[in-house]
Design a protein around this motif. Structure first.
Motif, PDB file in Angstrom:
ATOM      1  N   ARG A 146     -84.982  -2.820  -9.600  1.00 46.79           N
ATOM      2  CA  ARG A 146     -86.349  -2.766  -9.070  1.00 46.79           C
ATOM      3  C   ARG A 146     -87.402  -2.706 -10.170  1.00 46.79           C
ATOM      4  O   ARG A 146     -88.587  -2.914  -9.929  1.00 46.79           O
ATOM      5  N   SER A 147     -86.967  -2.416 -11.391  1.00 43.83           N
ATOM      6  CA  SER A 147     -87.952  -2.304 -12.467  1.00 43.83           C
ATOM      7  C   SER A 147     -88.276  -3.672 -13.110  1.00 43.83           C
ATOM      8  O   SER A 147     -89.173  -3.757 -13.942  1.00 43.83           O
ATOM      9  N   VAL A 148     -87.557  -4.718 -12.718  1.00 44.15           N
ATOM     10  CA  VAL A 148     -87.791  -6.037 -13.333  1.00 44.15           C
ATOM     11  C   VAL A 148     -89.152  -6.575 -12.899  1.00 44.15           C
ATOM     12  O   VAL A 148     -89.456  -6.642 -11.705  1.00 44.15           O
ATOM     13  N   THR A 149     -89.990  -6.936 -13.880  1.00 42.30           N
ATOM     14  CA  THR A 149     -91.303  -7.483 -13.535  1.00 42.30           C
ATOM     15  C   THR A 149     -91.169  -8.987 -13.293  1.00 42.30           C
ATOM     16  O   THR A 149     -90.189  -9.610 -13.712  1.00 42.30           O
ATOM     17  N   ARG A 150     -92.213  -9.545 -12.660  1.00 41.27           N
ATOM     18  CA  ARG A 150     -92.235 -10.977 -12.394  1.00 41.27           C
ATOM     19  C   ARG A 150     -92.107 -11.768 -13.698  1.00 41.27           C
ATOM     20  O   ARG A 150     -91.365 -12.734 -13.797  1.00 41.27           O
ATOM     21  N   ASP A 151     -92.838 -11.322 -14.735  1.00 44.71           N
ATOM     22  CA  ASP A 151     -92.812 -12.041 -16.012  1.00 44.71           C
ATOM     23  C   ASP A 151     -91.423 -12.016 -16.650  1.00 44.71           C
ATOM     24  O   ASP A 151     -90.939 -13.017 -17.171  1.00 44.71           O
ATOM     25  N   GLU A 152     -90.803 -10.843 -16.584  1.00 41.41           N
ATOM     26  CA  GLU A 152     -89.451 -10.723 -17.169  1.00 41.41           C
ATOM     27  C   GLU A 152     -88.476 -11.660 -16.447  1.00 41.41           C
ATOM     28  O   GLU A 152     -87.666 -12.343 -17.070  1.00 41.41           O
ATOM     29  N   ALA A 153     -88.590 -11.672 -15.120  1.00 41.60           N
ATOM     30  CA  ALA A 153     -87.680 -12.512 -14.325  1.00 41.60           C
ATOM     31  C   ALA A 153     -87.911 -13.985 -14.672  1.00 41.60           C
ATOM     32  O   ALA A 153     -86.955 -14.750 -14.869  1.00 41.60           O
ATOM     33  N   LEU A 154     -89.176 -14.371 -14.780  1.00 36.19           N
ATOM     34  CA  LEU A 154     -89.476 -15.774 -15.076  1.00 36.19           C
ATOM     35  C   LEU A 154     -89.039 -16.166 -16.480  1.00 36.19           C
ATOM     36  O   LEU A 154     -88.552 -17.270 -16.711  1.00 36.19           O
ATOM     37  N   ASP A 155     -89.232 -15.259 -17.428  1.00 33.51           N
ATOM     38  CA  ASP A 155     -88.776 -15.536 -18.794  1.00 33.51           C
ATOM     39  C   ASP A 155     -87.277 -15.816 -18.806  1.00 33.51           C
ATOM     40  O   ASP A 155     -86.801 -16.755 -19.436  1.00 33.51           O
ATOM     41  N   ARG A 158     -86.607 -19.185 -17.231  1.00 33.07           N
ATOM     42  CA  ARG A 158     -87.007 -20.299 -18.120  1.00 33.07           C
ATOM     43  C   ARG A 158     -85.957 -20.510 -19.214  1.00 33.07           C
ATOM     44  O   ARG A 158     -85.529 -21.616 -19.490  1.00 33.07           O
ATOM     45  N   ASP A 159     -85.544 -19.398 -19.841  1.00 28.21           N
ATOM     46  CA  ASP A 159     -84.520 -19.487 -20.907  1.00 28.21           C
ATOM     47  C   ASP A 159     -83.266 -20.150 -20.375  1.00 28.21           C
ATOM     48  O   ASP A 159     -82.665 -21.003 -21.021  1.00 28.21           O
ATOM     49  N   ARG A 160     -82.873 -19.714 -19.182  1.00 33.09           N
ATOM     50  CA  ARG A 160     -81.619 -20.202 -18.606  1.00 33.09           C
ATOM     51  C   ARG A 160     -81.691 -21.691 -18.301  1.00 33.09           C
ATOM     52  O   ARG A 160     -80.777 -22.450 -18.590  1.00 33.09           O
ATOM     53  N   LEU A 161     -82.831 -22.103 -17.724  1.00 34.73           N
ATOM     54  CA  LEU A 161     -82.989 -23.526 -17.387  1.00 34.73           C
ATOM     55  C   LEU A 161     -82.979 -24.371 -18.666  1.00 34.73           C
ATOM     56  O   LEU A 161     -82.336 -25.424 -18.729  1.00 34.73           O
ATOM     57  N   THR A 162     -83.659 -23.882 -19.689  1.00 37.63           N
ATOM     58  CA  THR A 162     -83.710 -24.617 -20.960  1.00 37.63           C
ATOM     59  C   THR A 162     -82.306 -24.732 -21.555  1.00 37.63           C
ATOM     60  O   THR A 162     -81.877 -25.787 -22.004  1.00 37.63           O
ATOM     61  N   MET A 163     -81.595 -23.621 -21.531  1.00 38.55           N
ATOM     62  CA  MET A 163     -80.225 -23.577 -22.062  1.00 38.55           C
ATOM     63  C   MET A 163     -79.347 -24.625 -21.372  1.00 38.55           C
ATOM     64  O   MET A 163     -78.472 -25.228 -21.980  1.00 38.55           O
ATOM     65  N   LEU A 164     -79.608 -24.836 -20.072  1.00 44.68           N
ATOM     66  CA  LEU A 164     -78.781 -25.761 -19.304  1.00 44.68           C
ATOM     67  C   LEU A 164     -79.417 -27.152 -19.197  1.00 44.68           C
ATOM     68  O   LEU A 164     -78.997 -27.975 -18.395  1.00 44.68           O
ATOM     69  N   GLU A 165     -80.432 -27.365 -20.036  1.00 45.38           N
ATOM     70  CA  GLU A 165     -81.118 -28.655 -20.093  1.00 45.38           C
ATOM     71  C   GLU A 165     -81.640 -29.098 -18.736  1.00 45.38           C
ATOM     72  O   GLU A 165     -81.520 -30.255 -18.337  1.00 45.38           O
ATOM     73  N   ARG A 169     -90.005 -26.982 -14.872  1.00 45.53           N
ATOM     74  CA  ARG A 169     -91.005 -27.131 -13.804  1.00 45.53           C
ATOM     75  C   ARG A 169     -90.420 -26.888 -12.406  1.00 45.53           C
ATOM     76  O   ARG A 169     -91.179 -26.688 -11.456  1.00 45.53           O
ATOM     77  N   VAL A 170     -89.090 -26.859 -12.261  1.00 45.56           N
ATOM     78  CA  VAL A 170     -88.532 -26.589 -10.927  1.00 45.56           C
ATOM     79  C   VAL A 170     -88.966 -25.208 -10.425  1.00 45.56           C
ATOM     80  O   VAL A 170     -88.985 -24.957  -9.231  1.00 45.56           O
ATOM     81  N   LEU A 171     -89.357 -24.339 -11.346  1.00 42.78           N
ATOM     82  CA  LEU A 171     -89.787 -22.992 -10.940  1.00 42.78           C
ATOM     83  C   LEU A 171     -91.006 -23.047 -10.021  1.00 42.78           C
ATOM     84  O   LEU A 171     -91.223 -22.168  -9.201  1.00 42.78           O
ATOM     85  N   ASP A 172     -91.800 -24.094 -10.170  1.00 44.09           N
ATOM     86  CA  ASP A 172     -93.008 -24.221  -9.349  1.00 44.09           C
ATOM     87  C   ASP A 172     -92.758 -24.975  -8.045  1.00 44.09           C
ATOM     88  O   ASP A 172     -93.674 -25.149  -7.241  1.00 44.09           O
ATOM     89  N   SER A 173     -91.531 -25.408  -7.848  1.00 42.29           N
ATOM     90  CA  SER A 173     -91.253 -26.247  -6.670  1.00 42.29           C
ATOM     91  C   SER A 173     -90.913 -25.413  -5.439  1.00 42.29           C
ATOM     92  O   SER A 173     -90.399 -24.291  -5.544  1.00 42.29           O
TER      93      SER A 173
END
Ligand SMILES: Nc1ncnc2c1ncn2[C@@H]1O[C@H](COP(=O)(O)OP(=O)(O)OP(=O)(O)O)[C@@H](O)[C@H]1O
Length: 307
Positions: A146-155, A158-165, A169-173
């Protein structure tokens, strides 16, 4: 057991040539009902998975694959009850039996998602159509911490998506803006954001076309290779897909595991009659098409003609 996985991830135990043990499910039994009319859907199943391995769980529809997956992932809900069984993972032994009530939920919550994550059948259709992927990411992570902030979750996402190529932008879909294959890959990424040791993927490829299946399988292999998770139980009745992706296979029939073994060995030298039957029921389109072609050629041969 194989020393090098289909994932290309050798993870041998010291001096043994076999992978270090990641997880062992012992004597898991699960019933539907809870009353006089209990139906045993999983009957004393024991399975082992090494570090970096993908275990394919195959069997006909209704044999108990999903029930076993839910039992291992500790998401059994009434009328399903796990009546017996443990999961040993990272040297810890978790009692899988469903005690009813809040105390039990509290006991199981730390393991769900974090230690074992379930990617359920049809998960991609279960995403709320009004939820952008970025909100889903936050919701999933907050459900565990419950302590995870929106920014932390998004970071993290993002890292994970980049890692997996994959495109960030799917985050905004919204879900309807993604193709079926992309949706399934996104939901796979989201369900593994907490770096589970073990992912249980239930029919992740069945609703996908062949090229989307390939992309999802390649992504799962990359995730194991990069140790986003350390092992996968891949549930499906699609034996051709399983034989490509799995290091080991477990064949299930009527709630029990009838045979397990390294994929190569099991496919080429099945020991149990049910495994043989299951393998022989898989269509080989190449052979079929060839046979049909031969028939057509024979039929179209002019009477008395000699080709
Ligand atoms: N909610 C339920 N109540 C009672 N019986 C159920 C319930 N869900 C599943 N079953 C029964 O449990 C058995 C195992 O079902 P399960 O869904 O685990 O099989 P499966 O191998 O995953 O099938 P499929 O490949 O079609 O998904 C089946 O006989 C099924 O009818």
């Amino acid at each position: 057991m194989s020393t090098t996985g289909a994932s290309g991830t050798p993870a041998p135990g010291p001096g043994t040539g076999t992978p270090t043990l990641l997880a062992r499910a012992v004597d898991v039994s699960a019933v539907y009902g809870g009353g006089d009319r209990d139906f045993t859907a999983v009957d004393r199943v024991t399975l082992e998975l090494g570090e970096g391995e993908i275990l394919g769980l195959a069997g006909e529809s209704g044999c108990g694959k999903t029930t076993l997956g839910n039992s291992l992932a500790m998401i059994a809900n009434p009328p399903l009850y796990v009546v017996e069984g443990t999961l040993e993972i990272d040297g810890e032994r978790i009692d899988l039996t469903t005690l009813r009530g809040d105390a039990d939920l509290k006991r199981q919550r730390p393991y769900r998602g974090g230690v074992v994550s379930m990617l359920p059948q049809g998960a991609m259709n279960a995403i709320s159509p009004t939820l952008r992927v970025r909100n889903l990411v936050h919701d999933v992570m907050r459900a565990h911490d419950r302590s995870v902030t929106r920014d932390e979750a998004l970071d993290r996402a993002r890292d994970r998506l980049t890692m997996l190529e994959m495109p960030v932008r799917v985050l905004d879909s919204y879900p309807h803006q993604l193709s079926g294959g992309m949706k399934q890959r996104v939901i796979t990424v989201v369900s593994t954001l907490l770096n589970p040791r073990l992912l249980i993927a239930d029919e992740p490829t069945s609703a996908l076309d062949v090229s989307s299946q390939r992309m999802l399988v390649e992504m799962l292999l990359a995730m194991v290779e990069q140790r986003i998770m350390s092992g996968v139980v891949f549930v499906t009745h699609d034996l051709p897909v399983l034989s490509q992706v799995s290091d080991k296979l477990a064949i299930m029939n009527a709630g029990t595991i009838v045979e397990t073994g390294p994929t190569e060995q099991l496919v080429h030298d099945p020991q149990h009659p049910y495994t043989r039957k299951l393998l022989s029921s898989v269509l080989d389109p190449t052979q079929e098409t060839r046979a049909r072609g031969r028939d057509r050629r024979t039929r179209s041969t002019p009477a008395g003609g000699d080709l």
